[in-house]
Design an enzyme around this catalytic site. Structure first.
Site, short mmCIF file in Angstrom:
data_model
loop_
_atom_site.label_atom_id
_atom_site.label_comp_id
_atom_site.label_asym_id
_atom_site.label_seq_id
_atom_site.Cartn_x
_atom_site.Cartn_y
_atom_site.Cartn_z
N ARG A 170 -7.88 4.37 -2.98
CA ARG A 170 -7.14 5.75 -3.38
C ARG A 170 -5.72 5.82 -4.02
NH1 ARG A 170 -9.16 6.59 1.78
NH2 ARG A 170 -9.46 4.34 1.86
N THR A 171 -5.03 5.04 -4.12
CA THR A 171 -3.73 4.98 -4.60
C THR A 171 -3.83 4.75 -6.22
OG1 THR A 171 -2.74 4.28 -2.60
CG2 THR A 171 -1.27 4.20 -4.50
N LYS A 218 -3.29 -17.65 -14.29
CA LYS A 218 -3.28 -18.80 -15.19
C LYS A 218 -1.95 -19.35 -14.95
CE LYS A 218 -6.33 -16.95 -18.98
NZ LYS A 218 -6.20 -16.62 -20.19
N ARG A 255 1.85 -1.95 -7.22
CA ARG A 255 1.57 -2.20 -5.85
C ARG A 255 1.62 -3.87 -5.72
NH1 ARG A 255 -2.95 -0.14 -1.77
NH2 ARG A 255 -1.27 1.33 -1.82
N HIS A 291 6.09 3.15 0.82
CA HIS A 291 4.99 3.49 0.05
C HIS A 291 5.40 5.34 -0.30
CE1 HIS A 291 1.08 4.46 -1.76
NE2 HIS A 291 0.26 4.03 -0.74
C1 NCD Z 1 -1.88 2.71 2.88
C2 NCD Z 1 -1.32 1.64 2.32
O1 NCD Z 1 -1.99 0.67 1.56
O2 NCD Z 1 -0.26 1.13 2.64
N1 NCD Z 1 -2.95 2.99 2.20
C3 NCD Z 1 -3.02 3.98 1.13
O3 NCD Z 1 -2.22 3.76 0.23
N2 NCD Z 1 -3.93 4.91 0.95
C4 NCD Z 1 -2.18 2.56 4.19
C5 NCD Z 1 -3.02 1.40 4.78
O4 NCD Z 1 -3.52 0.55 4.07
O5 NCD Z 1 -3.46 1.45 6.15
#
Ligand code: NCD
Length: 322
Positions: free
Chosen positions: A67-68, A95, A117, A145
């Site tokens: 989703r992110t 690589k 990320r 986050h």
């Molecule tokens: C979260 C994450 O990646 O930290 N999920 C997200 O961003 N939707 C929470 C999780 O993975 O539990």
């Protein structure tokens, strides 16, 4: 609408969005208010705006995401930006190229904003020190986050009409959760009372220093809670066993139909997702009237549109001044 015409309600002044820890309540409200503006303007539609026209946003995801990543891509495109998606497994990282060299290479292609990320805490901060582009942290290990924290807070504000004075419980794997940390920093600054609750092995003692209360029993706190955010057990970040069995965890800390009867009638149930049905919550709760889980996903788009716009504005002002 152009970047310069955006209705900005308060202070911002940040080139990067790395965490909520160092933002003030006024800056947090600036993002929330701009998201509310986009909520009104788009009205649930998919119309493209031209706020970020001519800009390029790169998604650098070194850790899995559904989703992110999708949400950041869509948010950038809704604002008229071009997007480049980059995942670690399909890149030259495999690589042997270093993280910074990969990022510098991508920046040399003329990228304005980088969404990153990474499983290492502080990785986006390192990028911010090396790149001219604005950097948005999309989750760095167990650290923060920020856009998830903001979208959770936005969802609460939208449904409850306020943040100050509310009692919000964060339940589950507090120790390994970046979502917990971002929620705590944001909610505490905006005047909510935050209770963290989970197995004692997953709630570090130092967490009290962030201004939260600690509880070990969900049943005990439930009657006084306005919102409950059910955090996923971060098995991929754990080394060792933190509780005897998933069944026992679900029994003590999972939200189910029976437990919800002990809560306020207007309890708001949030979960950042991905959710494990039957662990953090049962399907009747996930799909029931208290749940705002899918609203969180929609609101995530608005928060990311707001965050991208604020950083793009800062980026442009710096370029104009140079
Ligand atoms: C979260 C994450 O990646 O930290 N999920 C997200 O961003 N939707 C929470 C999780 O993975 O539990």
């Amino acid at each position: 609408m152009q970047l310069a015409d955006l209705p900005i309600s308060g202070p911002w002044g940040e080139r990067h969005l790395l965490g909520l820890e160092r933002l003030t309540a006024a800056q947090l409200n600036t993002v929330l208010d701009l998201a509310a503006h986009y909520d009104q303007v788009t009205n649930g539609g998919t119309e493209r705006l031209s706020v970020l026209k001519g800009l390029v946003v790169a998604n650098l995801f070194f850790e899995n995401s559904t989703r992110t990543r999708t949400s950041f891509s869509l948010a950038a495109r809704r604002l008229g930006a071009d997007t480049v998606d980059f995942t670690a497994s399909s890149s030259s990282l495999s690589k042997g190229e270093t993280f910074i060299d990969t990022a510098l290479t991508i920046e040399a292609m003329g990228i304005d904003l980088v969404v990153c990320r990474h499983r290492t805490p502080g990785a986006p901060h390192l990028l911010a020190r090396h790149l001219k582009a604005g950097v948005l942290n999309a989750g760095d290990g167990t650290h923060e986050h920020p856009t998830q924290g903001l979208l959770d807070i936005y969802t609460i504000r939208k449904h409850c009409g306020k943040i100050a004075g509310l009692t919000v419980a964060l339940v589950g794997d507090i120790r390994h959760s970046r979502v917990a940390r971002s929620n705590i920093h944001g909610l505490v600054k905006l005047g909510a009372r935050v209770i963290v609750c989970g197995p004692s092995t997953l709630v570090p003692n130092e967490i009290r220093q962030l201004g939260v209360d600690v509880a070990w029993s969900l049943d005990d706190i439930l009657p006084e809670v306005d919102c409950v955010n059910l955090l996923r057990v971060q098995f991929e970040r754990q080394r060792g066993a933190f509780f005897p069995s998933i069944a026992e965890y679900a029994n003590l800390f999972g939200m189910n139909g029976e437990r919800i009867k002990k809560a306020k009638s207007n309890l708001l149930v949030l979960a950042p997702g991905p959710i494990n049905r039957g662990v953090e919550l049962t399907p009747d709760v996930a799909d029931g009237p208290h749940s705002v889980i899918l609203n969180q996903v929609s609101n995530g788009l608005l928060i990311r549109m707001a965050a991208l716009s604020l950083l793009a504005r800062e980026h442009q002002e710096k370029q104009d001044a140079a």
